[in-house]
Design an enzyme around this catalytic site. Structure first.
Site, PDB file in Angstrom:
ATOM      1  N   TYR A  41       0.833  -1.198   0.000  1.00  0.00           N
ATOM      2  CA  TYR A  41       0.000   0.000   0.000  1.00  0.00           C
ATOM      3  C   TYR A  41       0.867   1.247   0.000  1.00  0.00           C
ATOM      4  O   TYR A  41       2.076   1.189   0.252  1.00  0.00           O
ATOM      5  CB  TYR A  41      -0.934   0.006   1.214  1.00  0.00           C
ATOM      6  CG  TYR A  41      -0.255   0.320   2.534  1.00  0.00           C
ATOM      7  CD1 TYR A  41      -0.334   1.590   3.107  1.00  0.00           C
ATOM      8  CD2 TYR A  41       0.474  -0.657   3.215  1.00  0.00           C
ATOM      9  CE1 TYR A  41       0.279   1.877   4.308  1.00  0.00           C
ATOM     10  CE2 TYR A  41       1.086  -0.378   4.423  1.00  0.00           C
ATOM     11  CZ  TYR A  41       0.994   0.889   4.965  1.00  0.00           C
ATOM     12  OH  TYR A  41       1.625   1.177   6.159  1.00  0.00           O
ATOM     13  N   LYS A  67       6.575  -2.044   1.834  1.00  0.00           N
ATOM     14  CA  LYS A  67       5.409  -1.435   2.483  1.00  0.00           C
ATOM     15  C   LYS A  67       4.240  -2.420   2.393  1.00  0.00           C
ATOM     16  O   LYS A  67       3.286  -2.249   1.627  1.00  0.00           O
ATOM     17  CB  LYS A  67       5.059  -0.089   1.857  1.00  0.00           C
ATOM     18  CG  LYS A  67       4.205   0.783   2.774  1.00  0.00           C
ATOM     19  CD  LYS A  67       4.163   2.218   2.278  1.00  0.00           C
ATOM     20  CE  LYS A  67       3.245   3.089   3.129  1.00  0.00           C
ATOM     21  NZ  LYS A  67       3.733   3.284   4.495  1.00  0.00           N
ATOM     22  N   GLU A  75      12.762   2.660  13.978  1.00  0.00           N
ATOM     23  CA  GLU A  75      11.821   3.674  13.479  1.00  0.00           C
ATOM     24  C   GLU A  75      10.584   3.637  14.354  1.00  0.00           C
ATOM     25  O   GLU A  75      10.518   2.891  15.334  1.00  0.00           O
ATOM     26  CB  GLU A  75      11.470   3.399  12.019  1.00  0.00           C
ATOM     27  CG  GLU A  75      10.862   2.028  11.782  1.00  0.00           C
ATOM     28  CD  GLU A  75      10.671   1.693  10.307  1.00  0.00           C
ATOM     29  OE1 GLU A  75      10.521   2.624   9.501  1.00  0.00           O
ATOM     30  OE2 GLU A  75      10.656   0.500   9.976  1.00  0.00           O
ATOM     31  N   LEU A  89      11.405   1.056   6.880  1.00  0.00           N
ATOM     32  CA  LEU A  89      10.714   1.486   5.678  1.00  0.00           C
ATOM     33  C   LEU A  89      11.307   2.819   5.240  1.00  0.00           C
ATOM     34  O   LEU A  89      11.447   3.736   6.061  1.00  0.00           O
ATOM     35  CB  LEU A  89       9.216   1.651   5.948  1.00  0.00           C
ATOM     36  CG  LEU A  89       8.390   2.110   4.749  1.00  0.00           C
ATOM     37  CD1 LEU A  89       8.321   1.008   3.695  1.00  0.00           C
ATOM     38  CD2 LEU A  89       6.989   2.511   5.179  1.00  0.00           C
TER      39      LEU A  89
END
Length: 287
Positions: free
Chosen positions: A33, A147, A180, A204
Site C-alpha cells: 500500500y 510497504k 523507526e 521502511l
C-alpha cells in the site's frame, strides 16, 4: 454525492466498496500500500510514492494492476470526485483473488483499491509542545523496507503507545537500537548533528524522510545516517519524527522523560519550516 472509493475499475460509494472474500490481501496480507498526502488538492511527493510502490510490488513479485500513468489518473480523479482539499489518498495493491493456497496462484490479476480521507494538520498544541513517544520492542519481520499490508506488530506497538498516553511508539531492537516508529521515521539531534537510521531492510524508506534528507544536505546542517540507541535518544538535544501525514513533529519526551528542555528545539523547527516550503513549491508548480 457522498464519498467515493475506487475498486478494481469502478468508482463506487465508499459504504458499498467491497473486495472478494478470497482476495489474497484479506486472507494473507499478500499486498502492499501507499499513502500520499494531499494539500490544496495537490498530491505531495507523488512520484517518490509511486517509485516505492513499484519497489514493493517488485520485491513481492506482484504485477502493477494498471500502468503508472493510469494509476496517477485514478488518484487525481478520486481526489477530484471527493472534493479533497486536505487529507490523504490511500491505495493498495494485492496479488488478487484466487482459491486460498499459500503458494502464488498460477493465473491471477492484481487488485487495486483507492480511498481518500480528510485530515486536519497537526494541532497548534502539538507543534508548540511536541509529542510523547513510548519505546516498544521491535518484533517485526526482516523485510521492513517493503510497504506490506501485514502491520500487526506495528498495530500492537501503536496500541501500547496509545495506552501509555503517547503519540507514537519507537521500536527498539534487541541491541537497544531504535529503528523507526510504528508508522513514522525516528530522528534525534545531538551537538548540532541530525541522526537517523540508514536506509536498509531494517526500516521502511519513508518518503518524507527521503525528502528531508535531501533538504537537510542543502542547509549545511550535519547529517549522520546511523543507528542510535534508546539511551542516546533519551540524552539527545532534540528529537523528532517524520511521516506523510504529519510531515515533521517534534518529540519532546520518551517514556515520560523530557528530551532536552522538554520543548521543540531550533533544528526541528527549522527543518519543519524548510519542509513546508518544499510542499508549497510543489503546490505552486501544480497550479
Amino acid at each position: 454525492m457522498g464519498r467515493l472509493a475506487y475498486v478494481n475499475g469502478r468508482y463506487v460509494p465508499h459504504a458499498q466498496a467491497m473486495v472478494h472474500v478470497e482476495d489474497r490481501g484479506y486472507q494473507f496480507a499478500d499486498g502492499v500500500y501507499e499513502v500520499v498526502p494531499v494539500i490544496d488538492g495537490v498530491l505531495i511527493d507523488e512520484e517518490p510514492h509511486l517509485d516505492r510502490l513499484g519497489y514493493s510490488l517488485g520485491e513481492l513479485r506482484i504485477a502493477w494492476p494498471v500502468s503508472r500513468n493510469v494509476l496517477k489518473l485514478i488518484l487525481r480523479e478520486l481526489v477530484r470526485r471527493n472534493g479533497l482539499r486536505r487529507g490523504i489518498v490511500y491505495f493498495q495493491v494485492t496479488r488478487g483473488v484466487a482459491p486460498r493456497d499459500h503458494k502464488f496462484p498460477a493465473k491471477v490479476k492484481s487488485a487495486l483499491v483507492v480511498t481518500t480521507k480528510r485530515m486536519n494538520p497537526p494541532s497548534e498544541a502539538m507543534l508548540r509542545d511536541g509529542v510523547a513517544v513510548s519505546s516498544q520492542p521491535d518484533i517485526r519481520w526482516t523485510r521492513r523496507d517493503i510497504k506490506s499490508l501485514s502491520l500487526l506488530p506495528n498495530i500492537l506497538a501503536k496500541q501500547a503507545a496509545t495506552e501509555a498516553k503517547a503519540f507514537e511508539a519507537w521500536l527498539v531492537g534487541p541491541d537497544g537500537t531504535v529503528t523507526e516508529g510504528s508508522s513514522t521515521n525516528a530522528w534525534i539531534v545531538k551537538n548540532g548533528a541530525v541522526i537517523t537510521y540508514p536506509k536498509s531492510h531494517d526500516i521502511l524508506g519513508g518518503i518524507t524522510r527521503l525528502s528531508l534528507l535531501e533538504l537537510v544536505q542543502k542547509t549545511g546542517v550535519t547529517l549522520v545516517e546511523r543507528g542510535f540507541t534508546l539511551k542516546e535518544a533519551l540524552e539527545a538535544d532534540e528529537a523528532f519524527l517524520t511521516s506523510s501525514s504529519a510531515f515533521l513533529l517534534p518529540v519532546t519526551s520518551i517514556d515520560g522523560q523530557n528530551i532536552g528542555n522538554g520543548k521543540p528545539g531550533p533544528i526541528s523547527e527549522k527543518l519543519r519550516a524548510i519542509y513546508l516550503e518544499n510542499v508549497a513549491r510543489q503546490i505552486g508548480a501544480a497550479k
